[in-house]
Scaffold this active site. Sequence first.
Site, PDB file in Angstrom:
ATOM      1  CE  LYS A   1      -4.295  -1.808   2.185  1.00 14.38           C
ATOM      2  NZ  LYS A   1      -5.289  -1.779   3.368  1.00 14.38           N
TER       3      LYS A   1
ATOM      4  CG  ASN B   1      -7.648   1.276  -0.457  1.00  6.95           C
ATOM      5  OD1 ASN B   1      -7.818   2.359  -0.911  1.00  6.95           O
ATOM      6  ND2 ASN B   1      -8.656   0.548   0.481  1.00  6.95           N
TER       7      ASN B   1
ATOM      8  CG  ASP C   1      -7.925   0.870   4.035  1.00  6.99           C
ATOM      9  OD1 ASP C   1      -8.669   0.048   3.324  1.00  6.99           O
ATOM     10  OD2 ASP C   1      -6.710   0.932   3.744  1.00  6.99           O
TER      11      ASP C   1
ATOM     12  N   GLY D   1      -2.892   1.373  18.446  1.00  6.05           N
ATOM     13  CA  GLY D   1      -2.372   1.080  17.103  1.00  6.05           C
ATOM     14  C   GLY D   1      -1.892   2.252  16.383  1.00  6.05           C
ATOM     15  CB  ALA D   2       0.665   4.089  15.642  1.00  4.10           C
ATOM     16  N   GLY D   3      -0.413   1.775  12.883  1.00  5.30           N
ATOM     17  CA  GLY D   3       0.167   1.171  11.669  1.00  5.30           C
ATOM     18  C   GLY D   3      -0.559   2.025  10.456  1.00  5.30           C
ATOM     19  N   GLY D   4      -0.474   1.422   9.525  1.00  2.00           N
ATOM     20  CA  GLY D   4      -1.228   2.043   8.194  1.00  2.00           C
ATOM     21  C   GLY D   4      -2.523   2.136   8.385  1.00  2.00           C
TER      22      GLY D   4
ATOM     23  CE1 TYR E   1     -11.117 -10.533   6.660  1.00  2.00           C
ATOM     24  CE2 TYR E   1     -10.841  -8.285   6.683  1.00  2.00           C
ATOM     25  CZ  TYR E   1     -10.464  -9.293   6.112  1.00  2.00           C
ATOM     26  OH  TYR E   1     -10.013  -9.466   5.172  1.00  2.00           O
TER      27      TYR E   1
ATOM     28  N   GLY F   1     -15.151  -6.102  12.236  1.00  2.00           N
ATOM     29  CA  GLY F   1     -14.574  -5.672  11.130  1.00  2.00           C
ATOM     30  C   GLY F   1     -14.625  -5.702   9.943  1.00  2.00           C
TER      31      GLY F   1
END
Length: 287
Positions: free
Chosen positions: A75, A96, A112, A138-141, A229, A250
């Site tokens: 991504k 994405n 997203d 969380g601090a990801g994509g 999910y 999710g």
Amino acid sequence: MDDIKGLSGNAKLAGVIGWPVGHSLSPRLHGYWLRSYGIDGAYVPLPVSPENLELALRALPMLGFVGVNITVPHKQAALAAVDDADDNARRVGAVNTVIVEADGRLIGRNTDGFGFIENLRSGAADWRAEAGPAVVLGAGGAARAVCAALLDAGVPEVRLLNRTRERADSLAAEIGGAIRIIDWDEPASAMPEAGLLVNTTTLGMLGKPPLEIDLSPLPESALVTDIVYAPLQTPLLAQAEARRLSTVGGLGMLLHQARPGFAAWFGRQPEVTEALADYVRAGLGSG
């Protein structure tokens, strides 16, 4: 093979690029829509290694593709590989969805955040962004897209927790807006008056450690959601339901984030229905 029966020589082609890509539910999802709307088109998995990503993207116009989705681990790299990207993709730092224009130019989008907000609105009709701060784990994509979407929707403050403080600081600086960093080991301090708690980490996913967190400081009115999910009911959602908190799973985020791409590629605005959700759920056990 059911997804490609009846194709003509004029069929529109789309797909999903990932490495690996066999786990993706996107072909099942888009295939359902293509059959439901009687569209002359196909959506296929495209396993592409990182070193071949740009080459694969540049080949899409020559192969007659109208676009692709981009999944892990591509991504962020896709943002640098497309010819242009919308403001949201640039803000989030990831693409994405790629649209192939008539002249062969590649346009990147990030849907997203759209999928996340639409999932909340469809799964919890009484949720209001302005009702209170949102706690984001969380601090990801994915967290980048979620935080940007929440702020744009009107959440008064995002309280961000990540195991690596530096990554959280970086996200806050790059996304901008009312994001407050809270230490990972102090989640209780983030929860008072919160209207929403979101898990964007992989904790609780099949094969991963559970997310260990005490939800008792959350207000009874708070909504809890998990972008994971698989499983459909994560330990976090089970704990929230045990406390009689409202929850949203999710899977809907996956379904809703797919809508803009399908509409751009195939010219039909698709609907997310319970029949679609059931069909995609059935694919979770098929590998």
